[in-house]
Design an enzyme around this catalytic site. Structure first.
Site, PDB file in Angstrom:
ATOM      1  N   ASP A 135       0.862  -1.193   0.000  1.00 27.18           N
ATOM      2  CA  ASP A 135       0.000   0.000   0.000  1.00 27.18           C
ATOM      3  C   ASP A 135       0.893   1.236   0.000  1.00 27.18           C
ATOM      4  OD1 ASP A 135      -1.961   1.878   0.334  1.00 27.18           O
ATOM      5  OD2 ASP A 135      -2.567   1.239   2.338  1.00 27.18           O
ATOM      6  N   CYS A 138      -3.120   4.483  -4.271  1.00 25.94           N
ATOM      7  CA  CYS A 138      -3.870   5.743  -4.311  1.00 25.94           C
ATOM      8  C   CYS A 138      -3.551   6.513  -5.587  1.00 25.94           C
ATOM      9  CB  CYS A 138      -3.575   6.581  -3.074  1.00 25.94           C
ATOM     10  SG  CYS A 138      -1.832   6.865  -2.813  1.00 25.94           S
TER      11      CYS A 138
END
Ligand code: SAH
Length: 475
Positions: A405, A432
């Site tokens: 992540d 993201c």
């Protein structure tokens, strides 16, 4: 055609930054604050060789997907880009953005993506969802101390203590800070000169715990009358932690290294619930987290529950697996996974976050998660090398699952390279930024993995940002 000309445009597409795109005499124009289907009058602001930028002046015919922005500052503020779009069309835009990036930068075919892409997971209410905000403090033209948000592409502060994406308590905190500053004649920081004291106000609010944290970032070590400030702030219901962070550097980075608590605890707590991935309803199972001012914690806790539940679903754990969780922050995903795995190893670069992660494991009675401080691209190769030479635990060598992540810039090549050497059955990539995700997926595909599932999760309603969760399996 020249600057300041008025042109009529039909908006037919949106850029990745959320600007509307229309054509006029063969030229492509980008126009902020517009929606696909709008027919508009726009003023040319900037002309390049075959494209230009124009400013929306009047809407001749509104798109059926256009809505009235919630916030009066929507156009000026740099925080939101999509308030003029219905939420359904925002979700469609985000799904398309992920798909386009994977095709353009990841080398995927349309057909391939049709097979693996699941519908984007939207929010129930795309406002008031942020648990964290960092408000810059400065001066208006008349020399009054103000706080709010930066106008798009600038560092001019639009005074607004009541952002529609944040929690209502932000306003009370900010008004309190401003009145303290006026009463005590405390100066605001000025970027141009590097002078002045108060730079930012960071506010975090535990949605489940209702605990509130306030951290003032200051350009110095002392805040005059800090006891007075604490006195005023602690009256706000839920106030749990008040601290000062020292940042004396001339930089855009908000937080400095050193934080000193002036009232209450050093951290706040919050909890995240596991959800059923079939309908994203909450289960009764929750994990509790403590969070420091410096630690990363997802800003949209309700959507984070959906995202982490999806990660757990993609990881398909049975209780026997060894898992690496890279870029683990305060161990949020690690602890979701640990309950269903044999062992979880987390890696994180921020020392405070690693401390929080260890404490969080303890708080939740989790004994099978271990956390390492350092860069993923250094820690992973190091343990791989050591485990290979017999100098580290053998299960570190070939984990069953690796979860990553990373921040916007994606994974370092050395990190990806070691992941491939470790040959896990599954990799779950949470991203993201779908552009760097696409770049990294290309590497993983080249290393013997296939993409089995891709799903967007909207963590950031009204903005162009979207989180993506990808499952890869070893071929
Ligand atoms: N998985 C966590 C955090 C994700 S944000 C969560 O969901 O809450 C990305 C995290 O990566 C941040 O905590 C950041 O501090 C950390 N980070 C940034 N660069 C890193 C690197 N090179 N190696 C390890 N961690 C890094």
């Amino acid at each position: 055609m020249q600057k300041n000309d008025m042109i009529e445009l039909t908006i037919t597409d949106l850029s990745v930054e959320g600007s509307g795109i229309g054509k006029f005499q063969g030229m492509t124009f980008f126009v902020k604050d517009t929606v696909i289907g709008d027919v508009i009058f726009a003023k040319i602001m900037k002309l390049k060789k075959n494209y230009g930028y124009a400013r929306l002046m009047e809407i001749k015919e509104a798109s059926p997907n256009r809505v009235e922005p919630h916030c009066v500052y929507a156009r000026a503020c740099g925080g939101c880009q999509l308030q003029q779009m219905s939420y359904e069309s925002q979700l469609a835009f985000k799904e398309k953005k992920i798909r386009d990036n994977l095709i353009r930068l990841g080398g995927f075919s349309k057909e391939e993506l049709y097979e693996v892409m699941e519908p984007v997971v939207g929010m129930e209410h795309p406002f008031g969802y942020r648990n964290k905000a960092q408000f810059p403090v400065g001066y208006d033209r008349d020399g009054n101390v103000v706080t709010g948000f930066y106008a798009g592409r600038t560092h001019n502060i639009i005074p607004n203590t009541d952002c529609a994406l944040g929690v209502p308590v932000n306003r009370m905190v900010l008004e309190t800070v401003l009145s303290y500053m006026r009463a005590q004649r405390v100066s605001a920081y000025q970027e141009a000169t590097g002078k002045g004291l108060v730079r930012h106000v960071l506010i975090r609010c535990g949605f489940d715990s209702k605990e509130i944290m306030v951290c003032l970032v200051i350009n110095g070590r002392e805040l005059p009358g800090e006891g007075k400030l604490a006195e005023m702030l602690k009256k706000i219901p839920g106030m749990t932690s008040i601290s000062l962070n020292v940042n004396t550097q001339k930089t855009n980075v908000i937080l400095g290294r050193e934080t000193r608590t002036i009232w209450g605890r050093d951290t706040i707590k919050d909890a995240l619930y596991l959800r059923n991935v079939s309908d994203f309803s909450r289960t009764g199972k929750k994990t509790v987290y403590q969070i420091s001012p410096q630690s990363f914690y997802q800003v949209n806790p309700l959507q984070t529950e959906k995202l982490y539940s999806l990660v757990l679903d993609y990881a398909a754990l049975t209780g026997k697996e060894t898992v690496w969780d890279l870029y683990c922050g305060i161990g949020t995903i690690s602890l979701f996974l640990a309950a269903n795995a044999r062992k979880v190893y987390g890696v994180e670069i921020v020392p405070k976050a690693v401390e929080d992660a260890r404490e969080n494991a303890r708080l939740n009675g989790i004994g099978n998660a271990e956390f390492f401080l350092g860069k993923a691209e250094e820690v992973l190769p190091e343990f791989y090398g050591r485990a290979k030479a017999g100098g580290a635990k053998e299960d570190m060598l070939h984990p069953d699952v690796i979860v990553v992540d990373p921040p916007r810039k994606g994974c370092d090549e050395k990190c990806l390279d070691t992941m491939l050497k470790m040959r896990p059955e599954r990799i779950v990539y949470v991203s993201c930024d779908s552009a760097t995700l696409a770049r990294d997926l290309r590497v993983l595909k080249g290393g013997g993995y296939e993409v089995r599932k891709v799903r967007g999760v909207d963590q950031f309603g009204e903005t162009v940002h979207v989180e993506t969760c990808v499952l890869l399996g070893r071929k």
